[in-house]
Design a protein around this motif. Structure first.
Motif, PDB file in Angstrom:
ATOM      1  N   ASN A   3      78.220   4.519  82.723  1.00  0.00           N
ATOM      2  CA  ASN A   3      77.023   5.105  83.303  1.00  0.00           C
ATOM      3  C   ASN A   3      76.294   5.942  82.271  1.00  0.00           C
ATOM      4  OD1 ASN A   3      77.724   3.942  85.673  1.00  0.00           O
ATOM      5  ND2 ASN A   3      78.476   5.813  86.652  1.00  0.00           N
ATOM      6  N   HIS A   4      74.997   5.808  82.239  1.00  0.00           N
ATOM      7  CA  HIS A   4      74.190   6.499  81.241  1.00  0.00           C
ATOM      8  C   HIS A   4      73.861   7.898  81.730  1.00  0.00           C
ATOM      9  CE1 HIS A   4      71.531   7.088  77.979  1.00  0.00           C
ATOM     10  NE2 HIS A   4      70.450   7.114  78.726  1.00  0.00           N
ATOM     11  N   GLN A   5      74.111   8.890  80.924  1.00  0.00           N
ATOM     12  CA  GLN A   5      73.804  10.269  81.260  1.00  0.00           C
ATOM     13  C   GLN A   5      72.415  10.617  80.747  1.00  0.00           C
ATOM     14  OE1 GLN A   5      75.829  12.130  83.181  1.00  0.00           O
ATOM     15  NE2 GLN A   5      76.982  10.215  83.345  1.00  0.00           N
ATOM     16  N   PRO A   6      71.790  11.647  81.313  1.00  0.00           N
ATOM     17  CA  PRO A   6      70.447  12.026  80.865  1.00  0.00           C
ATOM     18  C   PRO A   6      70.443  12.386  79.391  1.00  0.00           C
ATOM     19  CG  PRO A   6      71.066  13.199  82.867  1.00  0.00           C
ATOM     20  CD  PRO A   6      72.302  12.498  82.363  1.00  0.00           C
ATOM     21  N   HIS A   7      69.400  11.963  78.677  1.00  0.00           N
ATOM     22  CA  HIS A   7      69.230  12.391  77.300  1.00  0.00           C
ATOM     23  C   HIS A   7      68.913  13.879  77.318  1.00  0.00           C
ATOM     24  CE1 HIS A   7      69.335   8.369  75.706  1.00  0.00           C
ATOM     25  NE2 HIS A   7      68.516   8.003  76.655  1.00  0.00           N
ATOM     26  N   PRO A   8      69.619  14.707  76.557  1.00  0.00           N
ATOM     27  CA  PRO A   8      69.459  16.155  76.652  1.00  0.00           C
ATOM     28  C   PRO A   8      68.066  16.654  76.341  1.00  0.00           C
ATOM     29  CG  PRO A   8      70.711  15.545  74.688  1.00  0.00           C
ATOM     30  CD  PRO A   8      70.596  14.306  75.544  1.00  0.00           C
ATOM     31  N   ASN A   9      67.337  15.999  75.454  1.00  0.00           N
ATOM     32  CA  ASN A   9      66.000  16.457  75.091  1.00  0.00           C
ATOM     33  C   ASN A   9      64.932  15.428  75.394  1.00  0.00           C
ATOM     34  OD1 ASN A   9      66.803  18.957  73.974  1.00  0.00           O
ATOM     35  ND2 ASN A   9      67.531  17.891  72.150  1.00  0.00           N
ATOM     36  N   HIS A  10      65.229  14.475  76.262  1.00  0.00           N
ATOM     37  CA  HIS A  10      64.326  13.347  76.380  1.00  0.00           C
ATOM     38  C   HIS A  10      63.004  13.734  77.019  1.00  0.00           C
ATOM     39  CE1 HIS A  10      63.451   9.142  76.034  1.00  0.00           C
ATOM     40  NE2 HIS A  10      62.781   9.285  77.168  1.00  0.00           N
ATOM     41  N   ALA A 198      66.334   2.597  84.641  1.00  0.00           N
ATOM     42  CA  ALA A 198      65.968   3.951  85.055  1.00  0.00           C
ATOM     43  C   ALA A 198      67.113   4.888  84.686  1.00  0.00           C
ATOM     44  CB  ALA A 198      65.705   4.001  86.555  1.00  0.00           C
ATOM     45  N   TYR A 199      66.779   6.000  84.050  1.00  0.00           N
ATOM     46  CA  TYR A 199      67.797   6.998  83.757  1.00  0.00           C
ATOM     47  C   TYR A 199      67.366   8.339  84.335  1.00  0.00           C
ATOM     48  CZ  TYR A 199      64.772   7.683  79.623  1.00  0.00           C
ATOM     49  OH  TYR A 199      63.708   7.870  78.779  1.00  0.00           O
ATOM     50  N   MET A 200      68.310   9.256  84.415  1.00  0.00           N
ATOM     51  CA  MET A 200      68.091  10.532  85.084  1.00  0.00           C
ATOM     52  C   MET A 200      66.913  11.292  84.481  1.00  0.00           C
ATOM     53  SD  MET A 200      70.248  11.005  87.566  1.00  0.00           S
ATOM     54  CE  MET A 200      70.405  12.773  87.750  1.00  0.00           C
ATOM     55  N   GLY A 201      66.022  11.747  85.343  1.00  0.00           N
ATOM     56  CA  GLY A 201      64.924  12.602  84.933  1.00  0.00           C
ATOM     57  C   GLY A 201      63.638  11.910  84.570  1.00  0.00           C
ATOM     58  N   ARG A 202      63.621  10.565  84.489  1.00  0.00           N
ATOM     59  CA  ARG A 202      62.415   9.849  84.099  1.00  0.00           C
ATOM     60  C   ARG A 202      62.126   8.677  85.020  1.00  0.00           C
ATOM     61  NH1 ARG A 202      59.417   9.660  79.833  1.00  0.00           N
ATOM     62  NH2 ARG A 202      58.039   9.014  81.544  1.00  0.00           N
ATOM     63  N   TRP A 203      60.835   8.488  85.276  1.00  0.00           N
ATOM     64  CA  TRP A 203      60.356   7.286  85.947  1.00  0.00           C
ATOM     65  C   TRP A 203      60.400   6.144  84.937  1.00  0.00           C
ATOM     66  CZ3 TRP A 203      59.101   6.218  90.903  1.00  0.00           C
ATOM     67  CH2 TRP A 203      58.409   5.014  91.159  1.00  0.00           C
ATOM     68  N   THR A 247      73.359   0.809  87.428  1.00  0.00           N
ATOM     69  CA  THR A 247      73.118   2.182  86.997  1.00  0.00           C
ATOM     70  C   THR A 247      71.698   2.610  87.321  1.00  0.00           C
ATOM     71  OG1 THR A 247      74.731   2.000  85.210  1.00  0.00           O
ATOM     72  CG2 THR A 247      73.102   3.753  85.017  1.00  0.00           C
ATOM     73  N   SER A 248      70.756   1.733  87.077  1.00  0.00           N
ATOM     74  CA  SER A 248      69.355   2.025  87.378  1.00  0.00           C
ATOM     75  C   SER A 248      69.132   2.185  88.879  1.00  0.00           C
ATOM     76  CB  SER A 248      68.456   0.915  86.834  1.00  0.00           C
ATOM     77  OG  SER A 248      68.514   0.872  85.424  1.00  0.00           O
ATOM     78  N   ALA A 249      69.815   1.395  89.679  1.00  0.00           N
ATOM     79  CA  ALA A 249      69.675   1.482  91.134  1.00  0.00           C
ATOM     80  C   ALA A 249      70.109   2.856  91.643  1.00  0.00           C
ATOM     81  CB  ALA A 249      70.491   0.382  91.806  1.00  0.00           C
ATOM     82  N   ARG A 250      71.107   3.447  91.002  1.00  0.00           N
ATOM     83  CA  ARG A 250      71.554   4.783  91.396  1.00  0.00           C
ATOM     84  C   ARG A 250      70.594   5.869  90.919  1.00  0.00           C
ATOM     85  NH1 ARG A 250      76.541   2.418  89.878  1.00  0.00           N
ATOM     86  NH2 ARG A 250      76.430   3.370  87.794  1.00  0.00           N
ATOM     87  N   ASN A 251      70.044   5.689  89.738  1.00  0.00           N
ATOM     88  CA  ASN A 251      69.183   6.725  89.160  1.00  0.00           C
ATOM     89  C   ASN A 251      67.754   6.713  89.690  1.00  0.00           C
ATOM     90  OD1 ASN A 251      71.217   7.720  87.488  1.00  0.00           O
ATOM     91  ND2 ASN A 251      70.709   6.303  85.830  1.00  0.00           N
ATOM     92  N   PHE A 252      67.237   5.534  89.983  1.00  0.00           N
ATOM     93  CA  PHE A 252      65.815   5.388  90.314  1.00  0.00           C
ATOM     94  C   PHE A 252      65.365   6.263  91.483  1.00  0.00           C
ATOM     95  CE2 PHE A 252      62.410   2.966  92.589  1.00  0.00           C
ATOM     96  CZ  PHE A 252      61.391   3.249  91.683  1.00  0.00           C
ATOM     97  N   ASP A 260      58.090  13.249  87.888  1.00  0.00           N
ATOM     98  CA  ASP A 260      58.339  12.877  86.501  1.00  0.00           C
ATOM     99  C   ASP A 260      57.642  13.864  85.566  1.00  0.00           C
ATOM    100  OD1 ASP A 260      59.254  10.552  84.599  1.00  0.00           O
ATOM    101  OD2 ASP A 260      57.201  11.024  84.006  1.00  0.00           O
ATOM    102  N   ASN A 261      58.319  14.245  84.465  1.00  0.00           N
ATOM    103  CA  ASN A 261      57.743  15.268  83.595  1.00  0.00           C
ATOM    104  C   ASN A 261      56.683  14.743  82.640  1.00  0.00           C
ATOM    105  OD1 ASN A 261      59.300  13.934  81.685  1.00  0.00           O
ATOM    106  ND2 ASN A 261      60.809  15.567  81.476  1.00  0.00           N
ATOM    107  N   VAL A 262      56.372  13.462  82.704  1.00  0.00           N
ATOM    108  CA  VAL A 262      55.269  12.890  81.931  1.00  0.00           C
ATOM    109  C   VAL A 262      54.137  12.451  82.857  1.00  0.00           C
ATOM    110  CG1 VAL A 262      54.557  10.967  80.453  1.00  0.00           C
ATOM    111  CG2 VAL A 262      56.677  12.188  79.970  1.00  0.00           C
ATOM    112  N   PHE A 263      54.462  11.684  83.881  1.00  0.00           N
ATOM    113  CA  PHE A 263      53.445  11.144  84.774  1.00  0.00           C
ATOM    114  C   PHE A 263      53.109  12.068  85.941  1.00  0.00           C
ATOM    115  CE2 PHE A 263      55.857   7.204  83.382  1.00  0.00           C
ATOM    116  CZ  PHE A 263      54.960   6.880  82.373  1.00  0.00           C
ATOM    117  N   GLY A 264      53.902  13.124  86.132  1.00  0.00           N
ATOM    118  CA  GLY A 264      53.784  13.936  87.333  1.00  0.00           C
ATOM    119  C   GLY A 264      52.487  14.686  87.498  1.00  0.00           C
TER     120      GLY A 264
END
Length: 291
Positions: A3-10, A198-203, A247-252, A260-264
């Motif tokens: 499972n992919h964890q959130p990128h710390p500075n992404h 899809a990963y944690m914290g991003r659309w 993994t994406s199905a769980r995160n999405f 989202d911190n870019v599109f929000g």
């Protein structure tokens, strides 16, 4: 894969990116000569596409040659009609692979290509996932919204597990899902890829940089625009229900366009791709990029 964890500075924002970009580019270079602005609106996928070679051979043989006159396709006609809808410059994130934050794929022979589903150079790893073909139509706002033929686009995104080549653990020797193309006479570039995860914290999204020319793209030169493509909710739900995207199905469901911190800030209204297709047949996506 684990499972992919959130990128710390992404994707912490443009201010974060600028602190890393200053070592290679001046602020004026990052935003383009004269403070060039970017506009981006949804367009219908299709129309005339780039004829770049899909091989991972030398750069000189992969780049398409733009003709003198654009073909008035329905896609181009609509793009010109919608020219002028502006979006803010966006973050390139901490994993651009353009030399601004670590490795630089833009200096590698073979990066100019249409099909970005495989690594090139020392590896030939091919990523799995639902097929996705995406087209960007570049328009010159200062010249009556004519097609921006001869500009170059560097595009990159994560794999179906939300991991980035060149950066994530075990992928430091891979460079898949990254490529450069030159805009054709219609100002268009088309990439053959897979649907990002899809990963944690991003659309779900695709990063891209627009350069003044192909030579600038492959030598860390003038950057005209930095932005991201947002994929549609319906397409994401369809794709993430298929095998391989667990993994994406769980995160999405944990991130919305509004959070989202870019599109929000605007719900991604100016960066949301126009998409057609299905998980079974593959998807196409399109965006207009007015510069």
């Amino acid at each position: 894969m684990t499972n992919h964890q959130p990128h710390p500075n992404h994707d912490r924002g443009l201010e974060f990116d600028l602190s890393t970009l200053m070592s290679r580019r001046s602020l004026g270079m990052f935003f383009g000569a004269g403070g060039a602005a970017v506009a981006l609106a949804a367009c219908t996928p299709g129309g005339s596409t780039s004829t770049a070679s899909t091989s991972a051979s030398a750069t000189a043989t992969a780049a398409p040659t733009a003709t003198a006159t654009a073909t008035p396709t329905p896609t181009l006609t609509r793009a010109i009609a919608e020219c002028g809808a502006e979006i803010p410059q966006e973050t390139a994130g901490p994993y651009p692979g353009d030399g601004s934050n670590g490795p630089n794929v833009l200096e590698a022979s073979g990066v100019v290509r249409q099909d970005i589903t495989t690594s090139f150079g020392t590896s030939s790893t091919k990523v799995e996932g639902v097929p996705l073909t995406f087209t960007l139509t570049l328009l010159d706002n200062s010249n009556g919204c004519v097609p921006l033929a001869g500009a170059a686009v560097y595009a990159w995104h994560c794999d179906r597990d939300g991991k980035y080549s060149m950066y994530d653990s075990g992928l430091d020797n891979e460079n898949f899902l990254r490529g450069v193309q030159e805009a054709d006479a219609n100002g268009q570039v088309t990439f053959t890829s897979i649907f990002p995860g899809a990963y944690m914290g991003r659309w779900p999204h695709i990063h891209f940089e627009v350069f003044e020319s192909m030579s600038n793209a492959t030598s860390a030169g003038q950057v005209l625009a930095v932005s991201q493509i947002a994929l549609t909710d319906a397409a994401c739900k369809d794709v993430y229900a298929t095998a391989g995207y667990e993994t994406s199905a769980r995160n999405f469901p944990r991130t919305t366009l509004q959070s989202d911190n870019v599109f929000g800030d605007d719900g991604g209204i100016y960066q949301l791709a126009s998409m057609t297709g299905s998980a079974a047949a593959g998807y196409t996506a399109g965006l207009n990029v007015t510069i």
